[in-house]
Design an enzyme around this catalytic site. Structure first.
Site, PDB file in Angstrom:
ATOM      1  CB  CYS A   1      -0.938  -0.107   1.139  1.00  0.00           C
ATOM      2  SG  CYS A   1      -1.622  -1.530   1.348  1.00  0.00           S
TER       3      CYS A   1
ATOM      4  CG  ASP B   1       1.217   4.494   3.556  1.00  0.00           C
ATOM      5  OD1 ASP B   1       1.223   5.563   3.223  1.00  0.00           O
ATOM      6  OD2 ASP B   1       0.266   3.877   2.915  1.00  0.00           O
TER       7      ASP B   1
ATOM      8  CB  CYS C   1       4.097   9.741   0.991  1.00  0.00           C
ATOM      9  SG  CYS C   1       2.784   9.925   1.839  1.00  0.00           S
TER      10      CYS C   1
ATOM     11  CB  CYS D   1      -0.462   9.764   6.297  1.00  0.00           C
ATOM     12  SG  CYS D   1       0.146   9.572   4.382  1.00  0.00           S
TER      13      CYS D   1
END
Ligand SMILES: Cc1ncc(COP(=O)(O)O)c(C=O)c1O
Lengths: 408, 127
Positions: B37, B39, B62, B105
């Site tokens: 995915c 992360d 990211c 995130c």
């Protein structure tokens, strides 16, 4: 953009290129002094415009060993691909409704194919191997009685892999099936001969070869066989009825000038750019472990270097490499939130797709720029690996792929 | 993509990068996300007498994912376990001015905090 521009280093030439100064010069008169409509048949302004487009048509044709009457000017490769695929599909529907393409094509091929599927056509999408190559036997086996078109690109825009176009063309002609190739990434860089390669339709775009954006062409074979296409736009009947719309005279003049320069400089550019690309790859490989080259190292465009840097995510890499313009196959950098479908089609895992960077070099790239890009890439990857839990696991000898990750 | 100054700051100067001894009885570890995915966050807390005395992270992801976990460790230090579990992803979104596509995130960071604390609690035998 000049090569001494040290602030921003442009290594994204597969996305687009700067217009060459010589091309700008050639275009300028056609915006004002010679602004005529190439379809105006009864005055000097029209004649000048018609003369310029005719000369451009001859240049484009000669560059691929075609005849000038086989060149249709368009707004770019997206349009050329649509015109080729939809145009053939409509015209040849009485003969059959089956088309063949492959999984790594540009969306400008895959999406019109999908539209045809919705309209009752059948499309076979060939798989590629881990390097992005198709299997010619699979192509042979996919061809049926009702197959009307094979559309396979000359060179891939993400990984640079070059398809064996001549072999594909031969197979198509032996089987009486038309062959279209999206040559957007190859025109001006690779030698193209539509006769030798048995190409029936070929798409190209000016902005990938140091010409302006918004102009392209479609080669449509007129003999052995004579290819007929139904237009996508209807109107004034320009381009022998295949593409209505007033010709973009400055754009067309610019595209021809750009193509001409590419041909004159092809061998030297090819050599120089290959050396720079190899230097970039070697510098990265000397300093970093766990690299994967995506694409076919022995058969790719000179400009192209697509690498996965395991354990670091592409967007965070781009953030660290600010000042270097490159692109990434990471989902975070694209609008779709999916990692690159091209890498996925080659069997590259989503983790490595998220870690991929495409460097693409060009005519104005210098050794200094390559060195700087290598340096910044190396330091960024090292820094990010130091904060990557995946790298830590790899160093501990844990196989990241064997871990069962929660759903997210 | 434009990043907020705070995201850039955390990306360039991440706080508390590193690892604590995951075998230690007063360290809780949370690992969330998945490489496919794009992360993976590892967040660790060291807890003494109900208070978080240290926090460390490592993140594959990211810039916003790195910033979210870096910020989380900064916030965690000195907090009681109870205060820590009260941290919500929206607090992170607000502090870092994350755009909608980056909200996941912050969700990961909240999950990582919860997982780290529950790992600690299970080691203490009081979950
Ligand atoms: C292989 C390929 N086909 C088609 C296109 C679309 O070209 P254009 O931008 O001229 O529409 C591109 C460029 O993005 C490309 O790389």
């Amino acid at each position: 953009m000049t090569s001494t521009d040290v602030q921003q280093i442009y290594l994204d030439h597969q996305a687009t290129t700067a217009v060459d100064e010589r091309v700008v010069e050639a275009m300028l008169p056609y915006f004002n002094n010679k602004f005529g409509n190439a379809a105006s048949r009864n005055h000097q302004f029209g004649w000048d415009a018609e003369k310029a487009t005719q000369s451009a048509r001859e240049t484009m044709a000669a560059g691929i060993n075609a005849k000038s009457r086989e060149i249709v000017f368009t707004s770019g490769a997206t349009e050329s691909n649509n015109l080729a695929i939809l145009g053939v599909a409509k015209m040849y529907a009485p003969k059959g409704k089956h088309l063949i393409t492959c999984s790594t094509e540009h969306k400008a091929v895959l999406d019109p194919m999908a539209a045809l599927q919705n309209a009752g056509y059948e499309v076979t999408v060939l798989n590629v191997d881990t390097k992005g190559n198709i299997d010619l036997n699979e192509l042979r086996n996919a061809i049926r009685e009702d197959t009307i078109l094979v559309s396979l690109m000359m060179a891939n825009n993400e990984i640079g892999t070059i398809h064996p176009v001549k072999a594909i063309g031969d197979i198509c002609h032996e089987n009486g099936v038309l062959f279209h190739t999206d040559a957007t990434q190859a025109v001006g860089k690779e030698l193209i001969n539509v006769q030798e390669m048995n190409i029936d339709l070929l798409s190209g775009s000016a902005h990938k070869m140091y010409g302006p954006k918004g102009v392209g062409f479609l080669y449509v074979r007129r003999r052995n066989p004579r290819v007929r296409i139904e237009p996508v736009f209807y109107g004034g009947g320009h381009e022998r009825g295949m593409r209505s719309g007033t010709l973009n005279v400055p754009g067309i003049v610019g595209m021809a000038k750009a193509f001409e320069i590419c041909q004159t400089d092809r061998d030297s550019d090819h050599q120089r750019i290959t050396a720079l690309r190899d230097s970039l790859q070697a510098q990265l490989a000397a300093e970093l472990t766990h690299l994967t080259i995506n694409g076919d190292e022995n058969n790719r465009l000179a400009c192209s270097l697509n690498i996965s840097f395991a354990f670091v995510e592409g967007e965070s890499m781009l953030m660290g490499m600010s000042g270097i313009a490159v692109s990434s196959g990471s989902a975070c950098t694209s609008a779709s939130l999916e990692p690159s479908y091209v890498l996925r089609a080659m069997g590259v895992g989503d983790d490595l797709a998220h870690s991929s960077i495409r460097f693409s070099l060009g005519r104005f790239t210098t050794q200094r720029e390559v060195d700087r890009a290598a340096e910044l890439t190396i330091s960024t990857v090292k820094r990010l690996r130091d904060m990557s839990p995946l790298y830590e696991m790899a160093l501990e000898g844990i196989d990241v792929a064997s871990v069962s990750w929660g759903a997210h | 993509m434009a990043y907020s100054d705070k995201v850039i700051d955390h990306y360039e100067n991440p706080r508390n990068v590193g690892s604590l001894d995951k075998e230690s009885s007063n360290v809780g570890t949370g690992v969330v996300g998945a490489p496919e995915c794009g992360d993976v966050m590892k967040l660790q807390v060291q807890i003494e007498e109900g208070v978080i005395t240290d926090a460390k992270f490592k993140t594959f992801g990211c810039g916003s994912a790195i910033a979210s976990s870096s910020l989380a460790t900064e916030w965690l230090k000195g907090k009681t376990v109870e205060e820590a579990t009260a941290i919500r992803n929206v607090d992170i979104v607000e502090e870092l001015a994350l755009p909608p596509v980056k909200i996941h995130c912050s969700v990961l960071a909240e999950d990582a905090i919860k997982q780290a604390i529950s790992d600690y609690e299970s080691k203490q035998g009081n979950d």
